[in-house]
Design an enzyme around this catalytic site. Structure first.
Site, mmCIF file in Angstrom:
data_model
loop_
_atom_site.group_PDB
_atom_site.id
_atom_site.type_symbol
_atom_site.label_atom_id
_atom_site.label_comp_id
_atom_site.label_asym_id
_atom_site.label_seq_id
_atom_site.Cartn_x
_atom_site.Cartn_y
_atom_site.Cartn_z
ATOM 1 N N LYS A 135 5.324 87.002 -31.482
ATOM 2 C CA LYS A 135 6.573 86.399 -32.776
ATOM 3 C C LYS A 135 7.923 86.658 -31.847
ATOM 4 C CE LYS A 135 9.049 84.840 -37.510
ATOM 5 N NZ LYS A 135 8.841 85.236 -38.198
ATOM 6 N N HIS A 269 -26.764 57.220 -15.696
ATOM 7 C CA HIS A 269 -25.156 57.209 -16.500
ATOM 8 C C HIS A 269 -26.046 57.484 -18.057
ATOM 9 C CE1 HIS A 269 -23.602 55.603 -12.961
ATOM 10 N NE2 HIS A 269 -24.420 55.640 -12.593
#
Length: 509
Positions: A135, A269
């Site tokens: 922070k 596929h």
């Protein structure tokens, strides 16, 4: 003199990093085990108790949670009021915080870990320290990863520890603590459908591109180990996996776990183009290849037995993208590795039958979550709705087909025997077209007279049964449940077809 607070569970590189800090005139403050390691190395270190004026307590649960620590981290250096407060309370600023957290992930990965043992590995002070430092990143350097020690050490030495680096390290902290908290939340959650779904993944590799060259892509790995997965696969040979390779390989692994006999699956596929089972792997390969000798070109192959020389010699004749197996015998590997681009992977099949996590599918603005389609289609629950009855071989063919149909894109039709696919009709917008594609591929095969037809969902009208009958199919399995089921039953009886309702739909979109 600047002050650094070091408190790490992972001691990798700790002493070397501390030496870098000392060379830059840092005072080192440390806790418990970290302090002991530094002291044994002969490095000057201030114990945390000398800062807090309190001993570590509650079995080490409380040691840094103190205003004399957090005030020193969170005070803004350019805020006069903050600085005055530090003076009033005799708080010395802390300019660098180096913390990594208790090994919660490693603890819960142990097979016999208890809840109590896991809870003890929930770090409280560590996340608080690095969040506070992150922070206040403009004033405090924060390091949560030993991999960053060298970068930070050199930046301090060269005075390049600028705002950009500090912000990067701060962001890394919040990613790290979010990941840590997600692991804990998921471990403690008993609800099947929690109100908040918290997910966390680690980057495994950057990919060259996605489905197409214009799409960027990255492969992220589940943080909870899944041994039977493409993420955990060991690549022995060949070029890196692509986005499409990974998707196809994952689908192939899902499919082959359905089979117990020596089995070979060829997938293209996201659809199987050939499946063969036999008493040995080489024969299973023959059946898989013969199922669709055209489509297998460039396919993904997965085998559920170690690859032997005979099978490898046959596969070597084709162009294949990937071969996945539990193992490769040495001579088999030598044959296949002659193709420099062929990817050879091993996967731990010992956990293939273990329960699987839910499926997650991203959609715009959200995420879908569902159980995987792992239902066992039990012949005891089948309903024969026609006059004709299937024999034992035909029932075995239905079971084989139902295992495979779950991995064929819908609308899906599969024609197969009890150990081999003959024709796959995947991904059609109407079911009759799927039937026609599957029949067209299957009816040229020499064992077509032994075939059954399996559908992933019910027939909305009788045309599918009629077409199949006109092309020699004598057994059909479908879930049933259409308002026009009777029309299909009547058509089956007209042609003497055995029609079996399985009761389970297997859509795959």
């Amino acid at each position: 003199m600047r002050r650094a607070l070091l408190s790490v569970s992972d001691k990798t590189g700790l002493v070397e990093f501390a030496k870098m800090l000392l060379a830059q005139d840092f005072e080192i403050v440390s806790t418990g085990g970290t302090q002991a390691v530094l002291a044994r190395a002969g490095l000057p270190v201030t114990p945390i108790e000398a800062v807090t004026h309190f001993p570590e307590m509650l079995d080490g649960r409380v040691k840094t949670l103190n205003p004399l620590v957090f005030g020193g981290i969170l005070a803004k250096r350019d805020n006069p009021e903050h600085q005055q407060t530090l003076v009033e309370h005799d708080i010395k600023p802390i300019d660098l915080v180096c913390v990594n957290l208790y090994p919660f992930a490693a603890t819960i990965a142990q097979p016999d870990v208890t809840l109590a043992a896991a809870v003890e590995q929930i770090d409280i002070g560590g996340p608080s320290l690095i969040r506070a430092a992150a922070k206040n990143y403009a004033d405090v350097l924060v390091v949560c990863d030993p991999a960053d020690y060298d970068q930070v050490g050199h930046a301090l030495a060269e005075k390049t520890d600028d705002l950009r680096l500090r912000k990067h390290l701060a962001a890394k902290v919040f990613h790290h603590t979010a990941h840590y908290d997600a692991l804990i939340a998921n471990y403690l959650t008993d609800e099947a459908k929690p109100e908040t779904l918290t997910l966390t993944y680690q980057r495994k590799q950057a990919l060259r591109y996605g489905e197409n060259p214009q799409q960027t892509a990255t492969f992220y790995e589940d943080c909870e180990p899944t041994p039977y997965s493409i993420a955990a696969a060991n690549q022995l040979h060949g070029k890196p996996l692509s986005f499409n390779n990974i998707k196809d390989a994952d689908a192939a692994l899902g499919l082959i776990r359905e089979f117990d006999d020596p089995t070979v699956v060829a997938l293209k596929h996201m659809n199987p183009c050939g499946i063969g089972s036999a008493i040995d792997l080489s024969t299973a390969w023959d059946k898989c290849y013969e199922a669709d000798s055209m489509s297998i070109f460039g396919g993904i192959i997965v085998l559920n037995r170690p690859v032997d020389l005979a099978t490898a010699t046959k596969m070597h004749k084709l162009f294949l993208e990937i071969i996945i197996a539990p193992a490769f015998e040495d001579d088999a590997y030598d044959v296949l590795a002659k193709k420099k681009n062929l990817r050879l992977l091993t996967v731990d099949f010992s956990t293939a039958k273990a329960p699987e996590a839910d499926e997650l599918v991203s959609v715009r603005g959200g995420l879908l979550r569902q159980e995987r389609d792992n239902v066992f289609d039990d012949p005891a629950n089948f309903q024969v709705v026609s006059h004709a009855q299937p024999n034992a071989d035909q029932l075995a063919g239905i079971i084989f087909g139902l295992k495979a149909i779950k991995f064929v894109k819908s609308n899906a039709i599969l024609i197969n025997t009890s150990d081999q696919t003959l024709g796959v009709g995947p991904g059609q917008m109407n079911r009759i077209d799927a039937v026609k594609i599957a029949v067209g591929k299957a009816e040229v095969k020499p064992n077509y007279d032994q075939a059954v037809l399996v559908s992933d969902a019910f027939f909305p009208m009788a045309d599918c049964v009629e077409y199949a009958a006109q092309h020699g199919i004598t057994v059909i399995a479908e879930p049933g449940g259409s308002i026009r089921d009777q029309e299909s039953i009547d058509m089956a009886n007209k042609f003497g077809i055995a029609l079996v309702f399985t009761g389970n739909r297997h859509f795959r979109h």
